[in-house]
Design an enzyme around this catalytic site. Structure first.
Site, short mmCIF file in Angstrom:
data_model
loop_
_atom_site.label_atom_id
_atom_site.label_comp_id
_atom_site.label_asym_id
_atom_site.label_seq_id
_atom_site.Cartn_x
_atom_site.Cartn_y
_atom_site.Cartn_z
N LYS A 225 -26.93 -37.11 -71.14
CA LYS A 225 -26.17 -36.37 -70.14
C LYS A 225 -24.84 -37.05 -69.84
CE LYS A 225 -30.37 -34.46 -68.07
NZ LYS A 225 -31.40 -34.58 -67.03
N GLN B 164 -33.37 -37.60 -61.65
CA GLN B 164 -34.11 -37.42 -62.89
C GLN B 164 -35.61 -37.47 -62.64
OE1 GLN B 164 -32.67 -36.85 -65.99
NE2 GLN B 164 -34.74 -36.51 -66.73
N ASP C 180 -29.06 -29.13 -60.86
CA ASP C 180 -30.25 -28.85 -61.67
C ASP C 180 -30.88 -27.52 -61.27
OD1 ASP C 180 -30.89 -30.39 -63.83
OD2 ASP C 180 -32.08 -31.86 -62.73
#
Length: 300
Positions: free
Chosen positions: A52, A96, A119
């Site tokens: 990422k 995460q 997200d």
């Protein structure tokens, strides 16, 4: 058979993003900023975060990693989330997953300001999506939608079977595909995908094979290697494989190989279009995260 090449599509979308962000910074605006929080040393998570950050660097997004040891307290992590919510120099951030067992994922996700939720996983983001209100979409479903759109695979009036009911893929994917186009989320054109008839299947579904054989599109996100077999697929159907699993492979130098939730070798003989693993949904998820970060910056 059409190969749904997520690696290729994502590369094109990153190039477009780079041009957009260059144009923004050329006007004197700062580059979009993304913060990634990672807790512990899960090898898969560390790889995802590295990928990422690399993608952010490529398109001109300022990426910052905040790394904590696995024994961090829940209160400390929540305080970091609150600080990032209030930091005007941060456009978006993600935590995460998975998190260590002593930390509640639900508490952490609920604490994230939905306007910075790139997200698309907070209850507020998902709730707004259900009602067709403006919200940043879940990254993986948005990537799948983009892949279908790129290859001109329609969903209106089609029967889509989603295997998996997670909050990350299954549920938001079903919501996204059944939406009416005029209730589209940010980034969707008037001709975007929607209006599908969606069936969600899971580990307790009876006679999965019969249900799958009625599907025009099958999206598999169950975390079970080779779950979808050739005899379960209607000839010409589109198959999207979200799974990524490690299975033992003595012939590999690493001792394992990566496979999806689809028995690719046999399903590819039947399907009209199929995504590979790796190189299918994974790259599209990351580019969707980048698009969401830019969207969050523009919104702010």
């Amino acid at each position: 058979m059409i190969l749904l090449d997520g690696k290729k599509v994502a590369a094109e979308k990153r190039a477009n993003l780079r041009e957009e962000i260059t144009a923004i910074t050329a006007k004197g605006h700062r580059a979009p900023s993304l913060v990634i929080i990672i807790v512990g040393h899960n090898p898969a998570s560390e790889t995802y975060v590295a990928n990422k950050i690399k993608a952010c660097d490529e398109v001109g997004i300022k990426a910052t990693k905040i790394a904590y040891e696995a024994d961090i307290t829940e209160d400390t992590l929540l305080e970091t989330v609150r600080r990032l919510n209030e930091d005007s120099s941060v456009d978006g951030f993600i935590v995460q997953l998975p998190l260590p067992e002593h930390i509640s994922e639900a508490k952490v996700l609920t604490a994230i300001d939905y306007r910075k939720d790139v997200d698309g996983l907070t209850p507020m983001s998902m709730g707004r999506s259900v009602q067709g209100l403006p919200a940043i979409p879940s990254a993986t479903p948005a990537g799948i939608r983009s892949l279908l759109e790129y290859y001109h695979i329609p969903t209106a009036g089609k029967h889509v079977v989603v295997i998996g009911r997670s909050n990350i893929v299954g549920k938001p994917m079903a919501i996204m595909l059944m939406q009416r186009p005029y209730l589209s989320l940010p980034g969707m054109s008037a001709a975007s995908l929607g209006d599908a008839t969606v069936t969600i299947c899971h580990s307790k579904t009876e006679d999965l094979s019969s249900i799958c054989r009625t599907a025009d599109i099958i999206i598999v996100a169950a975390g079970c290697p080779n779950l979808l077999r050739g005899e379960m697929v209607k000839p010409g159907a589109t198959v999207i494989d979200v799974g990524i699993n490690r299975v033992e492979d003595p012939s590999s130098p690493r001792g394992y190989k990566l496979v999806g939730d689809v028995d690719y070798e046999h399903v590819a003989l039947v399907a009209g279009a199929i995504s590979p693993v790796p190189g299918g949904v994974g790259p599209m998820t990351i580019v969707s995260l980048l698009q969401n970060t830019l969207q969050a910056a523009l919104n702010r």
